[in-house]
Write an enzyme that holds these catalytic residues in place. Structure first.
Site, short mmCIF file in Angstrom:
data_model
loop_
_atom_site.label_atom_id
_atom_site.label_comp_id
_atom_site.label_asym_id
_atom_site.label_seq_id
_atom_site.Cartn_x
_atom_site.Cartn_y
_atom_site.Cartn_z
NE ARG A 167 109.99 21.30 0.04
CZ ARG A 167 109.73 20.49 1.07
NH1 ARG A 167 108.79 20.82 1.95
NH2 ARG A 167 110.41 19.38 1.22
CE LYS A 222 105.52 29.30 13.56
NZ LYS A 222 104.61 28.26 13.06
NE ARG A 269 90.66 31.76 21.51
CZ ARG A 269 91.54 32.50 20.85
NH1 ARG A 269 92.09 32.02 19.76
NH2 ARG A 269 91.87 33.70 21.27
NE ARG A 313 100.22 21.34 11.71
CZ ARG A 313 100.44 22.63 11.84
NH1 ARG A 313 101.46 23.04 12.58
NH2 ARG A 313 99.70 23.53 11.23
N PRO A 331 110.49 26.67 9.47
CG PRO A 331 112.17 27.87 8.43
CD PRO A 331 110.90 27.13 8.15
CD GLU A 332 108.21 25.08 15.21
OE1 GLU A 332 108.15 25.30 16.44
OE2 GLU A 332 107.97 23.96 14.72
CG HIS A 343 116.70 25.85 -5.18
ND1 HIS A 343 115.90 25.38 -6.20
CD2 HIS A 343 117.32 24.76 -4.63
CE1 HIS A 343 116.02 24.05 -6.26
NE2 HIS A 343 116.87 23.66 -5.34
#
Length: 284
Positions: free
Chosen positions: A115, A61, A157, A267, A2-3, A95
């Site tokens: 998880r 988050k 950066r 990813r 989730p973001e 769960h």
């Protein structure tokens, strides 16, 4: 995972149900979700009994449940963490890991995690902002977010643009999904070298990130499976509006070329090879 939009949807759902309620009992059915509370599950339960909850808050988050004592319950959903609101006596979910019961006759709050990468912890003095997440930058929806500081930080950066968007010390809440969507909207490659970008371009990608996350928030976030749902068990519907993320092989909504998936930081990144060409100056 989730973001920002998904966590904000959960925060809003909890706010309607928990604000002002007093905890009567907490039941920890598996120790792993409270592993960050180093004093152990029994201490976690004892500290919360009798505490009254304030309005849930969020940074990036992470979300937390402030307590009137000045402390807080800090939560991270991880890959599959869920808060669910249920009437007392409802059959336990498979769960279910932690249960919160209240002093009134209303329903209960349950923390589920298939998880178990997410978790809860007790944050001393964390009602305003838990120390554990104070290092995380503000998100683009925070009224105190400093856009000038973000622009300066990105240019200094010297990294790839998507890496900068995912850097929680620069801006929080933006993850893989919404970074890819914002980059597609801005017609920028994820490896564009940040030091080559003009301030206006950086502000533009930030604007797109805000817009795409706001659009996701309007429809409950993005749910690819049952691992992310709101507190009432409903899924988000922004998956239907995704232009790039997860769309490998599908035609780009803008030009019709097939969306490409490429490896990125263990990813994937999704882009249109025509609308988002590889830049001359890239940082992979």
């Amino acid at each position: 995972m989730p973001e920002l939009p998904e966590v904000e949807v959960v925060r809003r759902g909890l706010a309607e149900f928990t604000t002002g309620r007093t905890i009567d009992a907490v039941e920890v059915l598996h120790p792993r979700p409270v592993r960050r509370h180093l004093a152990g599950p029994d201490d976690f339960v004892a500290k919360l009994k009798g505490q009254t909850l304030g309005t849930p808050a969020r940074r990036g988050k992470y979300l937390w449940l402030p307590l009137e004592s000045g402390d807080a319950v800090l939560a991270h959903l991880g890959m599959s963490g869920q808060f669910r609101v249920q009437p007392v006596g409802t059959v336990d979910e498979k769960h279910l890991r932690v249960r919160f019961r209240f002093a009134d006759d209303g329903g209960e709050v349950r923390f589920l995690d298939q998880r178990m990468f997410g978790g809860l912890s007790y944050s001393e003095g964390g009602a305003e902002l838990p120390d554990e997440i104070a290092h995380i930058a503000r998100d683009p929806f925070d009224p105190l977010f400093d856009e000038d500081l973000f622009v300066t930080g990105v240019r200094k950066r010297k990294t790839g643009l998507k890496r900068a968007l995912l850097d929680q010390s620069l801006v929080s809440g933006v993850g893989n999904i919404y970074a890819d969507e914002a980059l597609w909207r801005a017609k920028l490659h994820y490896a564009r070298a940040t030091e080559t970008m003009k301030p206006l371009q950086i502000r533009e990608i930030l604007r797109h990130a805000r817009e795409v996350m706001a659009s996701a928030l309007d429809v409950g976030g993005t749910s690819f499976d049952a691992l992310y749902v709101n507190v009432n068990g409903e899924s988000g519907y922004f998956e239907r509006g995704l232009a790039a993320y997860g769309q490998e092989g599908s035609p780009c909504p803008r030009c019709g070329r097939p969306i490409r998936r490429e490896a990125f930081m263990n990813r994937s990144s999704y882009r249109c090879p025509k609308c988002q060409p590889t830049p001359r100056h890239a940082r992979w």
